[in-house]
Design a protein around this motif. Structure first.
Motif, PDB file in Angstrom:
ATOM      1  N   PHE A 203     -48.023 -25.524  74.807  1.00  0.00           N
ATOM      2  CA  PHE A 203     -49.224 -24.677  74.806  1.00  0.00           C
ATOM      3  C   PHE A 203     -50.247 -25.147  75.849  1.00  0.00           C
ATOM      4  O   PHE A 203     -51.154 -24.391  76.200  1.00  0.00           O
ATOM      5  N   LYS A 204     -50.100 -26.389  76.327  1.00  0.00           N
ATOM      6  CA  LYS A 204     -51.036 -26.868  77.371  1.00  0.00           C
ATOM      7  C   LYS A 204     -50.983 -25.949  78.586  1.00  0.00           C
ATOM      8  O   LYS A 204     -51.945 -25.844  79.345  1.00  0.00           O
ATOM      9  N   ASN A 205     -49.832 -25.265  78.774  1.00  0.00           N
ATOM     10  CA  ASN A 205     -49.709 -24.319  79.893  1.00  0.00           C
ATOM     11  C   ASN A 205     -50.683 -23.152  79.762  1.00  0.00           C
ATOM     12  O   ASN A 205     -50.867 -22.392  80.713  1.00  0.00           O
ATOM     13  N   LEU A 206     -51.266 -22.974  78.598  1.00  0.00           N
ATOM     14  CA  LEU A 206     -52.207 -21.865  78.387  1.00  0.00           C
ATOM     15  C   LEU A 206     -53.640 -22.251  78.750  1.00  0.00           C
ATOM     16  O   LEU A 206     -54.548 -21.429  78.655  1.00  0.00           O
ATOM     17  N   ASN A 207     -53.822 -23.509  79.130  1.00  0.00           N
ATOM     18  CA  ASN A 207     -55.161 -24.012  79.506  1.00  0.00           C
ATOM     19  C   ASN A 207     -56.219 -23.671  78.459  1.00  0.00           C
ATOM     20  O   ASN A 207     -57.267 -23.139  78.782  1.00  0.00           O
ATOM     21  N   TYR A 208     -55.909 -23.946  77.231  1.00  0.00           N
ATOM     22  CA  TYR A 208     -56.835 -23.567  76.164  1.00  0.00           C
ATOM     23  C   TYR A 208     -58.008 -24.542  76.051  1.00  0.00           C
ATOM     24  O   TYR A 208     -57.958 -25.667  76.533  1.00  0.00           O
ATOM     25  N   ASN A 209     -59.079 -24.065  75.355  1.00  0.00           N
ATOM     26  CA  ASN A 209     -60.220 -24.933  75.071  1.00  0.00           C
ATOM     27  C   ASN A 209     -60.124 -25.522  73.673  1.00  0.00           C
ATOM     28  O   ASN A 209     -60.623 -26.601  73.406  1.00  0.00           O
ATOM     29  N   LYS A 210     -59.542 -24.740  72.772  1.00  0.00           N
ATOM     30  CA  LYS A 210     -59.528 -25.144  71.372  1.00  0.00           C
ATOM     31  C   LYS A 210     -58.183 -24.825  70.760  1.00  0.00           C
ATOM     32  O   LYS A 210     -57.636 -23.743  70.983  1.00  0.00           O
ATOM     33  N   LEU A 211     -57.639 -25.775  69.989  1.00  0.00           N
ATOM     34  CA  LEU A 211     -56.391 -25.492  69.269  1.00  0.00           C
ATOM     35  C   LEU A 211     -56.549 -25.966  67.837  1.00  0.00           C
ATOM     36  O   LEU A 211     -56.949 -27.098  67.581  1.00  0.00           O
ATOM     37  N   PHE A 212     -56.273 -25.051  66.921  1.00  0.00           N
ATOM     38  CA  PHE A 212     -56.331 -25.389  65.500  1.00  0.00           C
ATOM     39  C   PHE A 212     -54.948 -25.115  64.929  1.00  0.00           C
ATOM     40  O   PHE A 212     -54.307 -24.130  65.288  1.00  0.00           O
ATOM     41  N   SER A 213     -54.454 -25.980  64.047  1.00  0.00           N
ATOM     42  CA  SER A 213     -53.163 -25.685  63.407  1.00  0.00           C
ATOM     43  C   SER A 213     -53.226 -26.041  61.931  1.00  0.00           C
ATOM     44  O   SER A 213     -53.994 -26.917  61.521  1.00  0.00           O
ATOM     45  N   ASP A 214     -52.423 -25.335  61.153  1.00  0.00           N
ATOM     46  CA  ASP A 214     -52.380 -25.627  59.716  1.00  0.00           C
ATOM     47  C   ASP A 214     -51.019 -25.204  59.160  1.00  0.00           C
ATOM     48  O   ASP A 214     -50.332 -24.370  59.752  1.00  0.00           O
ATOM     49  N   TYR A 215     -50.700 -25.767  58.003  1.00  0.00           N
ATOM     50  CA  TYR A 215     -49.445 -25.402  57.333  1.00  0.00           C
ATOM     51  C   TYR A 215     -49.597 -24.042  56.663  1.00  0.00           C
ATOM     52  O   TYR A 215     -50.689 -23.647  56.276  1.00  0.00           O
ATOM     53  N   ILE A 216     -48.472 -23.366  56.514  1.00  0.00           N
ATOM     54  CA  ILE A 216     -48.477 -22.061  55.855  1.00  0.00           C
ATOM     55  C   ILE A 216     -47.160 -21.907  55.081  1.00  0.00           C
ATOM     56  O   ILE A 216     -46.165 -22.550  55.442  1.00  0.00           O
ATOM     57  N   PHE A 217     -47.169 -21.093  54.062  1.00  0.00           N
ATOM     58  CA  PHE A 217     -45.993 -20.823  53.198  1.00  0.00           C
ATOM     59  C   PHE A 217     -45.462 -22.076  52.508  1.00  0.00           C
ATOM     60  O   PHE A 217     -44.261 -22.150  52.230  1.00  0.00           O
ATOM     61  N   GLU A 218     -46.327 -23.032  52.232  1.00  0.00           N
ATOM     62  CA  GLU A 218     -45.804 -24.281  51.665  1.00  0.00           C
ATOM     63  C   GLU A 218     -45.206 -24.093  50.272  1.00  0.00           C
ATOM     64  O   GLU A 218     -44.275 -24.802  49.904  1.00  0.00           O
ATOM     65  N   ASP A 219     -45.739 -23.117  49.522  1.00  0.00           N
ATOM     66  CA  ASP A 219     -45.188 -22.923  48.180  1.00  0.00           C
ATOM     67  C   ASP A 219     -44.023 -21.928  48.157  1.00  0.00           C
ATOM     68  O   ASP A 219     -43.412 -21.703  47.128  1.00  0.00           O
ATOM     69  N   ILE A 220     -43.705 -21.334  49.311  1.00  0.00           N
ATOM     70  CA  ILE A 220     -42.609 -20.345  49.348  1.00  0.00           C
ATOM     71  C   ILE A 220     -41.365 -20.968  49.972  1.00  0.00           C
ATOM     72  O   ILE A 220     -40.240 -20.693  49.593  1.00  0.00           O
ATOM     73  N   SER A 221     -41.578 -21.825  50.953  1.00  0.00           N
ATOM     74  CA  SER A 221     -40.482 -22.405  51.730  1.00  0.00           C
ATOM     75  C   SER A 221     -40.218 -23.838  51.279  1.00  0.00           C
ATOM     76  O   SER A 221     -41.149 -24.627  51.237  1.00  0.00           O
TER      77      SER A 221
END
Ligand SMILES: C[S@@+](CC[C@H](N)C(=O)[O-])C[C@H]1O[C@@H](n2cnc3c(N)ncnc32)[C@H](O)[C@@H]1O
Length: 234
Positions: A203-221
């Motif tokens: 994603f560094k190729n996108l030259n971003y200013n801000k990156l946020f990440s979080d888990y999802i579907f933890e109770d389904i998968s």
């Protein structure tokens, strides 16, 4: 038929396309099951959780949206009445056929096009796009092609673009499934489960200013080796 750990082994893009063509033509519990691979109830739960995560982080009012690898267009329902326009592209024709047969909003268009070869002059909605959605698609794209996808996003995205990217990731070591027979899917399956660090590097190729990440579907998968994360990039 292999599960490859840590290796950077390419998968065959045509086989991936064939897999999705086949799914589009199967009798499945629901249309959501075509792209989410789970039973109707679990697919619906996942669909809702993902939409909630998106709206919690992204205001799409009056925005132009591009979805890369849109499948059957399941995202449109929650976007069409808020956004200015929505453009969904996917390289599997049978998926785009389903989207066109089941969805009809004047401001939403679907088109057969590969993520690795986005022709901005041919898009039915003219770039630039303010919001780009990619959900469960990068895992089918090899490393070299992933760089092309990032370049394409930089070309068709607006200066202040925001991205919502959701991908299954490997908890520890990169895992590639190559022509791996999956009983659950009743088909040979090809996919790359990268680590979060590998995606962040890409994603560094996108030259971003801000990156946020979080888990999802933890109770389904409940897979021991993989989990799911979404990324908000701006
Ligand atoms: C698991 S489905 C997800 C579909 C949709 N993003 C969703 O969340 O409902 C993956 C989709 O990615 C598409 N896809 C995979 N590689 C692609 C590529 N190189 N270009 C465009 N679409 C691609 C497949 O055809 C398939 O429709």
């Amino acid at each position: 038929m292999a599960r490859l750990y840590g290796e950077h082994e390419d998968i065959n893009s045509n086989k991936v396309k064939g897999f999705f063509s086949d799914r589009a033509n199967r009798e499945l519990e629901s249309d959501l099951s075509i792209v989410l691979f789970q039973d109707k109830e679990t697919s619906e739960k996942r669909h809702i959780e993902e939409k909630n995560a998106f709206h919690e982080h992204i205001d799409c009012s009056g925005k132009k949206i591009l979805e890369i690898g849109c499948g059957i267009g399941r995202w449109v329902e929650t976007l069409h009445d808020k956004c200015e326009s929505y453009m969904g592209i996917d390289y599997t024709e049978d998926m785009i056929d389903i989207a066109n047969e089941t969805i009809d909003y004047d401001n939403c268009k679907f088109q057969v096009m590969s993520a690795t070869d986005i022709c901005e002059n041919e898009l039915l909605i003219e770039p630039p796009f303010d919001i780009i959605i990619i959900s469960g698609v990068l895992m089918y794209i090899n490393d070299d092609d992933l760089i092309k996808v990032m370049e394409n996003i930089n070309r068709v995205g607006s200066e202040n673009k925001k991205l919502f990217i959701m991908e299954p990731i490997s908890r520890e070591t990169r895992l590639t499934l190559k022509d791996f027979y999956s009983e659950g899917l009743d088909a040979d399956y090809n996919a790359i489960y990268r680590t979060e660090d590998e995606y962040v590097e890409c994603f560094k190729n996108l030259n971003y200013n801000k990156l946020f990440s979080d888990y999802i579907f933890e109770d389904i998968s409940h897979h021991s080796e993989t989990t799911n994360k979404f990324f908000i990039i701006e």
